[in-house]
Design a protein around this motif. Structure first.
Motif, mmCIF file in Angstrom:
data_model
loop_
_atom_site.group_PDB
_atom_site.id
_atom_site.type_symbol
_atom_site.label_atom_id
_atom_site.label_comp_id
_atom_site.label_asym_id
_atom_site.label_seq_id
_atom_site.Cartn_x
_atom_site.Cartn_y
_atom_site.Cartn_z
ATOM 1 N N VAL A 172 -43.583 -60.541 85.575
ATOM 2 C CA VAL A 172 -43.131 -61.342 84.429
ATOM 3 C C VAL A 172 -43.622 -60.704 83.130
ATOM 4 C CG1 VAL A 172 -43.396 -63.574 83.248
ATOM 5 C CG2 VAL A 172 -42.911 -63.498 85.714
ATOM 6 N N HIS A 173 -44.886 -60.300 83.107
ATOM 7 C CA HIS A 173 -45.438 -59.668 81.896
ATOM 8 C C HIS A 173 -44.733 -58.342 81.597
ATOM 9 C CE1 HIS A 173 -49.365 -62.140 82.523
ATOM 10 N NE2 HIS A 173 -48.482 -62.787 81.786
ATOM 11 N N ALA A 174 -44.449 -57.573 82.636
ATOM 12 C CA ALA A 174 -43.773 -56.282 82.438
ATOM 13 C C ALA A 174 -42.412 -56.493 81.782
ATOM 14 C CB ALA A 174 -43.617 -55.561 83.776
ATOM 15 N N ASN A 175 -41.800 -57.648 82.047
ATOM 16 C CA ASN A 175 -40.498 -57.957 81.429
ATOM 17 C C ASN A 175 -40.647 -58.723 80.119
ATOM 18 O OD1 ASN A 175 -39.310 -56.699 83.554
ATOM 19 N ND2 ASN A 175 -38.395 -58.515 84.484
ATOM 20 N N GLY A 176 -41.868 -58.814 79.615
ATOM 21 C CA GLY A 176 -42.071 -59.416 78.295
ATOM 22 C C GLY A 176 -42.235 -60.927 78.290
ATOM 23 N N GLY A 177 -42.427 -61.532 79.472
ATOM 24 C CA GLY A 177 -42.521 -62.988 79.542
ATOM 25 C C GLY A 177 -43.939 -63.505 79.654
ATOM 26 N N LYS A 178 -44.043 -64.841 79.680
ATOM 27 C CA LYS A 178 -45.328 -65.518 79.892
ATOM 28 C C LYS A 178 -45.137 -66.547 80.999
ATOM 29 C CE LYS A 178 -47.867 -64.840 75.698
ATOM 30 N NZ LYS A 178 -46.971 -64.053 74.847
ATOM 31 N N ILE A 179 -46.226 -66.810 81.738
ATOM 32 C CA ILE A 179 -46.118 -67.749 82.863
ATOM 33 C C ILE A 179 -47.399 -68.552 83.047
ATOM 34 C CG2 ILE A 179 -46.653 -65.816 84.480
ATOM 35 C CD1 ILE A 179 -44.857 -67.346 86.573
ATOM 36 N N PHE A 180 -47.244 -69.874 83.169
ATOM 37 C CA PHE A 180 -48.343 -70.786 83.521
ATOM 38 C C PHE A 180 -48.175 -71.177 85.001
ATOM 39 C CE2 PHE A 180 -50.104 -73.215 79.552
ATOM 40 C CZ PHE A 180 -50.218 -72.041 78.831
ATOM 41 N N ALA A 181 -49.289 -71.459 85.659
ATOM 42 C CA ALA A 181 -49.250 -71.975 87.033
ATOM 43 C C ALA A 181 -49.302 -73.492 86.993
ATOM 44 C CB ALA A 181 -50.447 -71.455 87.821
ATOM 45 N N GLN A 182 -48.432 -74.162 87.737
ATOM 46 C CA GLN A 182 -48.550 -75.619 87.828
ATOM 47 C C GLN A 182 -49.457 -75.980 89.007
ATOM 48 O OE1 GLN A 182 -45.432 -78.383 89.087
ATOM 49 N NE2 GLN A 182 -45.730 -79.557 87.197
ATOM 50 N N LEU A 183 -50.558 -76.676 88.709
ATOM 51 C CA LEU A 183 -51.578 -76.996 89.727
ATOM 52 C C LEU A 183 -51.313 -78.363 90.337
ATOM 53 C CD1 LEU A 183 -54.849 -75.791 87.958
ATOM 54 C CD2 LEU A 183 -53.240 -74.482 89.384
ATOM 55 N N TRP A 184 -51.274 -78.406 91.670
ATOM 56 C CA TRP A 184 -50.680 -79.547 92.377
ATOM 57 C C TRP A 184 -51.553 -80.059 93.519
ATOM 58 C CZ3 TRP A 184 -45.764 -78.781 95.882
ATOM 59 C CH2 TRP A 184 -45.009 -79.954 95.942
ATOM 60 N N ALA A 217 -37.451 -66.505 79.334
ATOM 61 C CA ALA A 217 -37.845 -67.870 78.932
ATOM 62 C C ALA A 217 -39.038 -67.778 77.984
ATOM 63 C CB ALA A 217 -38.217 -68.689 80.165
ATOM 64 N N GLY A 218 -39.180 -68.744 77.087
ATOM 65 C CA GLY A 218 -40.343 -68.780 76.205
ATOM 66 C C GLY A 218 -41.620 -68.878 77.026
ATOM 67 N N LEU A 219 -41.557 -69.648 78.096
ATOM 68 C CA LEU A 219 -42.671 -69.785 79.046
ATOM 69 C C LEU A 219 -42.083 -70.213 80.383
ATOM 70 C CD1 LEU A 219 -45.804 -69.920 79.528
ATOM 71 C CD2 LEU A 219 -45.649 -72.361 79.010
ATOM 72 N N ILE A 220 -42.467 -69.511 81.435
ATOM 73 C CA ILE A 220 -42.130 -69.968 82.784
ATOM 74 C C ILE A 220 -43.274 -70.855 83.259
ATOM 75 C CG2 ILE A 220 -41.844 -69.287 85.195
ATOM 76 C CD1 ILE A 220 -40.731 -66.583 84.184
ATOM 77 N N ILE A 221 -42.954 -72.037 83.764
ATOM 78 C CA ILE A 221 -43.965 -72.847 84.455
ATOM 79 C C ILE A 221 -43.673 -72.661 85.933
ATOM 80 C CG2 ILE A 221 -45.024 -75.111 84.730
ATOM 81 C CD1 ILE A 221 -43.427 -75.790 82.027
ATOM 82 N N SER A 222 -44.664 -72.193 86.685
ATOM 83 C CA SER A 222 -44.419 -71.896 88.103
ATOM 84 C C SER A 222 -44.072 -73.158 88.855
ATOM 85 C CB SER A 222 -45.666 -71.262 88.740
ATOM 86 O OG SER A 222 -46.599 -72.277 89.093
ATOM 87 N N GLU A 223 -43.438 -72.998 89.992
ATOM 88 C CA GLU A 223 -43.295 -74.089 90.940
ATOM 89 C C GLU A 223 -44.674 -74.682 91.218
ATOM 90 O OE1 GLU A 223 -42.376 -70.546 93.490
ATOM 91 O OE2 GLU A 223 -42.428 -72.127 95.011
ATOM 92 N N ALA A 224 -44.725 -75.961 91.549
ATOM 93 C CA ALA A 224 -46.001 -76.615 91.826
ATOM 94 C C ALA A 224 -46.730 -75.850 92.926
ATOM 95 C CB ALA A 224 -45.767 -78.060 92.231
ATOM 96 N N THR A 225 -48.024 -75.593 92.698
ATOM 97 C CA THR A 225 -48.824 -74.706 93.550
ATOM 98 C C THR A 225 -50.089 -75.453 93.972
ATOM 99 O OG1 THR A 225 -47.901 -72.794 92.439
ATOM 100 C CG2 THR A 225 -50.012 -72.482 93.532
ATOM 101 N N PHE A 243 -52.169 -65.420 85.357
ATOM 102 C CA PHE A 243 -51.399 -66.444 84.639
ATOM 103 C C PHE A 243 -51.927 -66.579 83.213
ATOM 104 C CE2 PHE A 243 -50.398 -67.884 88.996
ATOM 105 C CZ PHE A 243 -49.037 -68.136 88.874
ATOM 106 N N ASP A 244 -51.015 -66.923 82.283
ATOM 107 C CA ASP A 244 -51.391 -67.113 80.879
ATOM 108 C C ASP A 244 -52.040 -68.478 80.644
ATOM 109 O OD1 ASP A 244 -50.124 -64.651 79.537
ATOM 110 O OD2 ASP A 244 -48.552 -65.398 80.858
ATOM 111 N N GLY A 245 -51.969 -69.352 81.634
ATOM 112 C CA GLY A 245 -52.566 -70.673 81.525
ATOM 113 C C GLY A 245 -52.122 -71.510 82.712
ATOM 114 N N VAL A 246 -52.480 -72.791 82.695
ATOM 115 C CA VAL A 246 -52.063 -73.685 83.787
ATOM 116 C C VAL A 246 -51.489 -74.980 83.210
ATOM 117 C CG1 VAL A 246 -53.895 -72.795 85.303
ATOM 118 C CG2 VAL A 246 -54.259 -74.957 84.082
ATOM 119 N N GLU A 247 -50.572 -75.548 83.964
ATOM 120 C CA GLU A 247 -50.099 -76.907 83.687
ATOM 121 C C GLU A 247 -50.595 -77.775 84.841
ATOM 122 O OE1 GLU A 247 -45.948 -77.997 82.295
ATOM 123 O OE2 GLU A 247 -45.881 -78.947 84.274
#
Ligand code: FNR
Ligand code: 8K6
Length: 347
Positions: free
Chosen positions: A90-102, A51-59, A167-171
């Motif tokens: 995720v990074h090892a597989n070349g992806g990026k991921i943001f954490a969704q803050l809930w 994915a261009g960016l994974i947004i994590s499940e709400a955390t 995480f590369d950032g947060v949503e």
């Protein structure tokens, strides 16, 4: 020239996505009993790294933010270590991921923690906890000014923890009838202090959280999800639009990584938004990068992006059914259709 959704997209000077297809945040209720991500979650996210960016499940940002069983957290060192395994994979597989803050606000249930249910006002929501129907929702306590300061600080702390976890950032989850959204809608906010009654006051909490998170980790790493139309755990009110008009005007000055609509079906029109859809309303009022979502497939998303309706697409249910969604799209392979029964396990 038509935009190829599978080509890279620069979110800002520090983050480039490998394509324009995001994995939407998807609650799966599969963390362990300390709300720590498991190895099955590591593998689940790693499989979706294309994915261009994974947004994590709400955390959840702290214990009283919880309204569903086994939703992961980002407030203990064990949780941070657990997420570190996810982000590294995720990074090892070349992806990026943001954490969704809930924080779920009035949709929290004290079954999950010691303490009170906090919300803008003492107005309960009808119904009960999904998967635990015997737990009916309670009338919340209206947050005091001290409570509000504590909440803002805890969003910022969770954002710092997210960066520590890799995480590369947060949503920031400001959508779908949860705490931040509760401040933004008249149906849940009847305060008569500086957090209620006027668009400026009702936007104050959302902006305080956004600004605290930006101060903690930087605007380039900070994104926000909003549901201007009320559709989930919330009733529509014709006065809400003025609140979002004001909020979006303020957000235009913030330089967020992106803004993301929170909706299940983006063909839904809202009387309170002058009959606009979520993406139409956000596009008309927000000038930064906009993520569209809600019952799109690849072809309808491509048409919407090429029609300049939004810049990026988030895909939810199809990513549950197809871990290799990007590969299938890129190679014209047939997708497996999503079914609610798939929520029973992480594939
Ligand atoms: C969701 N959605 C959601 N949204 C969010 O902001 N945080 C979350 O944790 C979740 N969790 C979640 C779980 C499940 C099982 C579903 C189906 C949905 C909403 C999701 O991000 C998305 O907006 C919708 O699924 C619409 O997109 P699709 O599925 O039509 O592509
Ligand atoms: C964030 C917690 C998610 C828990 C699982 C959600 C499962 C999806 C079902 C929710 C559907 C709500 C959509 C409501 C649309 C109403 C349209 C009038």
């Amino acid at each position: 020239m038509t935009t190829d959704l599978l080509q890279p997209f620069k979110l800002n000077n520090s983050i480039e996505l490998q394509n324009r297809i995001l994995m939407a945040p998807l609650t799966r209720c599969m963390a362990d009993d300390n709300l720590v991500p498991t190895q099955a979650m590591v593998d689940y996210y790693a499989r979706r790294a294309e994915a261009g960016l994974i947004i994590s499940e709400a955390t959840i940002i702290r214990p009283d933010a919880q309204g569903y069983p086994n939703t992961p957290g980002l407030f203990t060192s064990e949780q941070i270590q657990g997420w570190k395994k996810v982000t590294e994979a995720v990074h090892a597989n070349g992806g990026k991921i943001f954490a969704q803050l809930w924080h779920v606000g009035r949709v929290a249930h004290p079954h999950f923690f010691d303490g009170e249910v906090l919300a803008p006002s003492a107005i309960g929501v009808e119904g009960s906890v999904p998967r635990m129907r015997e737990l009916t929702y309670q009338t919340p306590k209206a947050a005091t000014l001290d409570d509000i300061q504590g909440l803002v600080a805890d969003y910022a702390k969770a954002a710092e923890n997210a960066v520590e976890a890799g995480f590369d950032g947060v949503e920031i989850h400001g959508a779908n009838g949860y705490l931040i959204d509760q401040f933004l809608h008249f149906a849940a906010n009847q305060r008569n202090d500086e957090y209620g009654q006027t668009p400026e006051n009702m936007s104050r909490f959302a902006l305080a959280v956004v600004d605290a998170v930006i101060a903690a980790i930087g605007a380039d790493k900070t994104a926000l999800r909003l549901s201007p139309g009320a559709y989930f755990n919330m009733d529509e009110d014709s006065r809400d639009k003025a609140v979002f008009d004001y909020l979006l005007k303020q957000l235009n000055t913030r330089d967020l990584a992106y803004l993301h609509g929170g909706i299940f079906d983006d063909s839904m029109r809202f009387a309170s938004l002058e009959d606009k859809t979520t993406s139409e309303y956000l596009r008309a009022n927000y000038q930064g990068t906009l993520v569209g979502v809600g019952s799109y497939d690849f072809d309808t998303a491509k048409a919407a992006i090429n029609g300049n309706k939004f810049d990026l697409i988030a895909i939810g249910r199809s990513f549950i059914a197809n871990p290799d969604y990007i590969n299938k799209i890129a190679n014209n392979k047939e997708l497996v259709e999503y079914d609610d029964a798939m929520l029973a396990e992480l594939i």
